[in-house]
Enzyme design. Structure first.
Site, short mmCIF file in Angstrom:
data_model
loop_
_atom_site.label_atom_id
_atom_site.label_comp_id
_atom_site.label_asym_id
_atom_site.label_seq_id
_atom_site.Cartn_x
_atom_site.Cartn_y
_atom_site.Cartn_z
N THR A 99 -27.46 1.57 -58.36
CA THR A 99 -27.46 0.18 -58.82
C THR A 99 -28.65 -0.56 -58.23
O THR A 99 -28.88 -0.50 -57.02
CB THR A 99 -26.14 -0.50 -58.40
OG1 THR A 99 -25.06 0.25 -58.95
CG2 THR A 99 -26.07 -1.94 -58.87
N CYS A 143 -43.47 5.35 -25.27
CA CYS A 143 -42.89 6.16 -24.22
C CYS A 143 -41.74 6.96 -24.82
O CYS A 143 -40.71 6.41 -25.17
CB CYS A 143 -42.38 5.26 -23.11
SG CYS A 143 -42.30 6.09 -21.56
#
Ligand code: PLP
Length: 385
Positions: A237, A325
């Protein structure tokens, strides 16, 4: 303290005018665009209007636009669906080392399934050279996918030239234009683009919606199995409010492109020069002139990108870095590595991406605090001793 947002390549705020257009499709005209009743037909008309707005921005025909859930899905459909459809004629794909993961990982996924993948290197300024593409093409090459502009360093590729080379060898040309849609002119016909991915949330539209342009006549099946929405090319949809917002964002981007570009170039020139002139041992990453408006990406020696981001955030300034990191180790991005930067320089990357609502005061504020942040981080850095 007013927050200063300089991370527009990550995402942008929804423009109030865009939000205003979207709102009725949540609460009033909430029909399913496939329904025959009036609410459904209102939604259908709104989706088709948005398709025209998106198509106009890139000089395509509305029938060549398929709405997707964003840039990632568009890239997946272009690469996986197209290659799967043509694999009996050839299994070779060419892409570049600095693509977004939405392209690189998709190509790698196919490579694990017996497709043949070539990943082109780039110059130190992030350009995919025409000779490199020429050399990589084979009779089995079916698809070349090269991004229009890079999300980290802002380098803009010579798309028209690259597309022409791909075509000469019988391959189809896809570009991930997520960072350029609405920011710099795109003409799919003049540039020879066969497929193009776009994403609404990079141009002041809502998140979770994007598009794939598929040149008329090219067969690119849907990625999802299900209903016959989007001309059977994207089952599910339609997200009507989001599509409406995307359409409006494209219209506004087209109307304001020159003005926004001029504003961004003025601000980023001042920001870039201010940084490079006042902070020693700093390097501009990406191309010096072939660059996305508003992208200022640099590397500071002897510091770590994430520390800079945390310090900037403590001043209310939001930016990003190409060094993240991960599991305790600092990993420079594949883009910075592909430029050939040494690890210790790539570690200190900072990307400031300006938007239409940033002001000269925002830029001056960054220039006021950044030199002190870098100096302090260098003072405590073991690398600078
Ligand atoms: N391609 C590029 C160049 C991008 O910058 C991004 C988003 O950061 C994407 C693809 C993914 O787009 P989306 O967030 O709409 O899935």
């Amino acid at each position: 303290m007013k927050p200063i947002y300089m991370d527009h390549s990550a995402t942008t705020p929804v423009d109030p005018e865009v939000f205003y257009e979207m709102k009725p499709y949540f609460t009033d005209s909430y029909g399913n665009a496939s329904s025959v009743h009036r609410f459904g037909q209102n939604a259908r008309r709104a989706v088709e209007k948005a398709r025209e707005q998106v198509a106009k921005l890139i000089n395509a025909s509305p029938r060549e636009i398929v709405f997707t859930s964003g840039g990632t899905e568009a890239d997946n459909q272009a690469i996986v669906s197209y290659m799967t459809a043509v694999q009996s004629k050839g299994k070779h794909i060419i892409t570049s080392a600095i693509e977004h993961h939405a392209v690189l990982e998709t190509c790698r996924h196919l490579a694990k399934q017996d497709f043949d993948l070539s990943v082109l290197p780039v110059t130190p300024e992030g350009i995919v050279e025409e000779e490199a593409l020429q050399a990589a093409l084979k009779p089995e090459s079916r698809l070349v996918s090269i991004m229009h502009a890079n999300n980290e360093i802002g380098t803009v590729q010579n798309i028209k030239e690259l597309a022409a080379i791909a075509h000469e060898a019988g391959a189809v040309f896809h570009t991930d234009a997520v960072q350029t849609l609405g920011k710099i002119p795109i003409d799919v016909k003049a540039m020879g683009i066969d497929m193009l991915s776009g994403s609404s949330h990079k141009l002041y539209g809502p998140k979770g919606v994007g598009c794939l342009y598929i040149k008329k006549g090219l067969r690119v099946p849907g990625l999802l199995h299900g209903g016959g929405q989007e001309g059977k090319l994207r089952a599910g949809t339609e997200n009507v409010p989001a599509i409406v917002g995307f359409g409006k964002a494209c219209e506004l981007a087209q109307q304001n492109m020159a003005k926004r570009k001029e504003h961004l170039e003025k601000l980023s020139k001042r920001l870039q020069e201010g940084i490079l002139n006042t902070i020693p041992n700093t390097l501009l990453t990406g191309h010096s002139s072939q660059r996305l408006p508003g992208n200022v990406s640099v590397c500071f020696e002897f510091v770590e990108g994430e520390s800079i981001l945390l310090m900037l955030d403590s001043y209310g300034i939001m930016a990003s870095s190409g060094s993240a990191c991960t599991s305790g180790a600092l990993d420079p991005s594949h883009v910075l590595m592909a430029l050939g930067l040494p690890h210790e320089i790539a570690h200190g990357s900072l990307r400031l991406t300006l938007g239409k609502d940033n002001t000269e005061e925002d830029v001056e504020r960054v220039l006021e605090v950044l030199p002190g942040i870098i100096a302090n981080l260098r003072r405590i850095s073991p690398k600078s001793n």
